[in-house]
Design a protein around this motif. Structure first.
Motif, PDB file in Angstrom:
ATOM      1  N   SER A 148      57.001 -65.633  19.360  1.00  0.00           N
ATOM      2  CA  SER A 148      56.982 -64.319  20.350  1.00  0.00           C
ATOM      3  C   SER A 148      55.731 -63.969  20.990  1.00  0.00           C
ATOM      4  O   SER A 148      54.750 -63.971  20.372  1.00  0.00           O
ATOM      5  N   PRO A 149      55.680 -63.571  22.264  1.00  0.00           N
ATOM      6  CA  PRO A 149      56.704 -63.713  23.001  1.00  0.00           C
ATOM      7  C   PRO A 149      57.350 -65.262  23.377  1.00  0.00           C
ATOM      8  O   PRO A 149      56.454 -66.066  23.175  1.00  0.00           O
ATOM      9  N   SER A 150      58.460 -65.489  23.879  1.00  0.00           N
ATOM     10  CA  SER A 150      58.827 -66.804  24.289  1.00  0.00           C
ATOM     11  C   SER A 150      58.098 -67.446  25.590  1.00  0.00           C
ATOM     12  O   SER A 150      58.038 -68.565  25.853  1.00  0.00           O
ATOM     13  N   LYS A 151      57.747 -66.401  26.423  1.00  0.00           N
ATOM     14  CA  LYS A 151      57.450 -66.666  27.874  1.00  0.00           C
ATOM     15  C   LYS A 151      55.858 -66.077  27.874  1.00  0.00           C
ATOM     16  O   LYS A 151      55.646 -65.060  27.825  1.00  0.00           O
ATOM     17  N   LEU A 152      55.130 -67.054  28.250  1.00  0.00           N
ATOM     18  CA  LEU A 152      53.612 -66.633  28.157  1.00  0.00           C
ATOM     19  C   LEU A 152      52.724 -66.929  29.428  1.00  0.00           C
ATOM     20  O   LEU A 152      53.178 -67.854  30.107  1.00  0.00           O
ATOM     21  N   GLN A 153      51.727 -66.060  29.750  1.00  0.00           N
ATOM     22  CA  GLN A 153      50.798 -66.425  30.720  1.00  0.00           C
ATOM     23  C   GLN A 153      49.553 -66.699  30.196  1.00  0.00           C
ATOM     24  O   GLN A 153      49.054 -66.463  29.238  1.00  0.00           O
ATOM     25  N   ASP A 176      47.380 -64.735  27.343  1.00  0.00           N
ATOM     26  CA  ASP A 176      48.356 -64.203  26.459  1.00  0.00           C
ATOM     27  C   ASP A 176      48.105 -64.617  24.975  1.00  0.00           C
ATOM     28  O   ASP A 176      47.768 -65.824  24.598  1.00  0.00           O
ATOM     29  N   ALA A 205      50.335 -65.151  21.380  1.00  0.00           N
ATOM     30  CA  ALA A 205      51.534 -65.512  20.885  1.00  0.00           C
ATOM     31  C   ALA A 205      51.356 -65.615  19.547  1.00  0.00           C
ATOM     32  O   ALA A 205      50.502 -66.021  18.810  1.00  0.00           O
ATOM     33  N   THR A 228      45.203 -74.516  23.605  1.00  0.00           N
ATOM     34  CA  THR A 228      45.217 -73.251  22.903  1.00  0.00           C
ATOM     35  C   THR A 228      44.466 -73.129  21.692  1.00  0.00           C
ATOM     36  O   THR A 228      43.770 -74.242  21.278  1.00  0.00           O
TER      37      THR A 228
END
Length: 281
Positions: free
Chosen positions: A230-235, A238, A240, A266
């Motif tokens: 979460s969240p499932s979409k990242l920039q 960001d 997670a 990451t």
């Protein structure tokens, strides 16, 4: 008329030691007794004659002894193609002192087993993910050779390592065993294995014999893992949160060693990737 035997269940060929007690519970003598012993299905047909049974007395073959000596009848148990209840019947015709005709009935039932004995055995307590032998034992207790088609099943809760169909011949008195491996698909208590089934031909008719259905307790952990992000979409840049949920749906605690990895490009900000824990059911 009271019929009793030295057992309740017999196999074909067994000696059945039957006794017939003849008791006059009336207030006058019973004279000129003609007693017939027969059976359903027809097998026994015997007749006996007794001159008199005194009022209030039990007929005694040996009057000079302290114990009542009933009428003894030895019968060899018949061979039937399947298990059956054999009903023995006693019928007495007699007269009272005034020559009035009378009659009395008596009877009992004995169970005669069929020619094939089939038993299914397996460990009643098992560990999940281990294999165990199922043993089907067969014995021909009849008086003729029989060709048997044996089939078995593991049901929905187990899986086997081979086909569960066999064809075999059994001569009188012969025993054979068939074995195979099974493994439980899931832990659980009171899991039932279906019965094994044997079919054979006797005088151009097909008969079926079935085994017991064993009940098995299977113990072991069963771990379900669910990972979410979460969240499932990242920039880029960001943050997670990665969550891992472990559930033990089995019936035994488990030692868990959790090992995670961080994808390339990451980095880990907080939390742990590797952890050991005990997980209860």
């Amino acid at each position: 008329l009271i019929l009793t035997g030295d057992g309740e269940i017999y196999q074909g060929g067994d000696e059945m030691r039957v006794q017939l007690q003849i008791a006059n519970i009336g207030i006058v003598d019973a004279e000129n007794l003609r007693i017939r012993l027969d059976s359903i299905p027809p097998f026994v047909n015997r007749q006996y004659s007794i001159s008199m049974v005194e009022a209030g007395r039990v007929w005694d073959k040996k009057k000079n002894t302290h114990e009542i000596d009933n009428l003894k009848i030895n019968i060899k148990a018949p061979y039937f193609p399947e298990p059956i209840d054999l009903k023995l019947r006693a019928h007495a015709l007699y007269t009272d002192p005034q020559k009035k005709p009378c009659e009395s009935w008596g009877g009992t039932v004995f169970h005669i087993s069929g020619p094939i004995q089939l038993h299914k055995r397996v460990e009643e307590t098992q560990e999940f993910q281990k294999s165990y032998y199922v043993i089907n034992s067969l014995r021909n207790c009849g008086n003729r050779t029989l060709t048997l088609d044996l089939s078995d099943s593991t049901g929905s809760g187990f899986q086997a390592d081979s086909s569960l169909n066999w064809k075999l011949n059994l001569s009188p008195g012969e025993s054979k065993t068939i074995s195979y491996l099974i493994k439980a698909k899931l832990p659980g208590l009171s899991q039932i294995l279906p019965d094994a089934k044997g079919c054979y031909n006797w005088d151009d008719k097909i008969y079926t014999v079935r085994s017991e259905s064993p009940v098995i307790d299977v113990f072991g952990p069963l771990i379900e893992v669910e990972r979410s992000i979460s969240p499932s979409k990242l920039q880029p840049g960001d943050v997670a949160t990665v969550s891992i949920q472990l559930t033990n749906t089995g019936n035994k605690e488990a030692a868990i060693s959790l090992q995670g990895t961080v994808p390339g490009k990451t980095k880990l900000i907080s939390g742990v990737l590797n952890e050991s824990l005990m997980l209860l059911p």
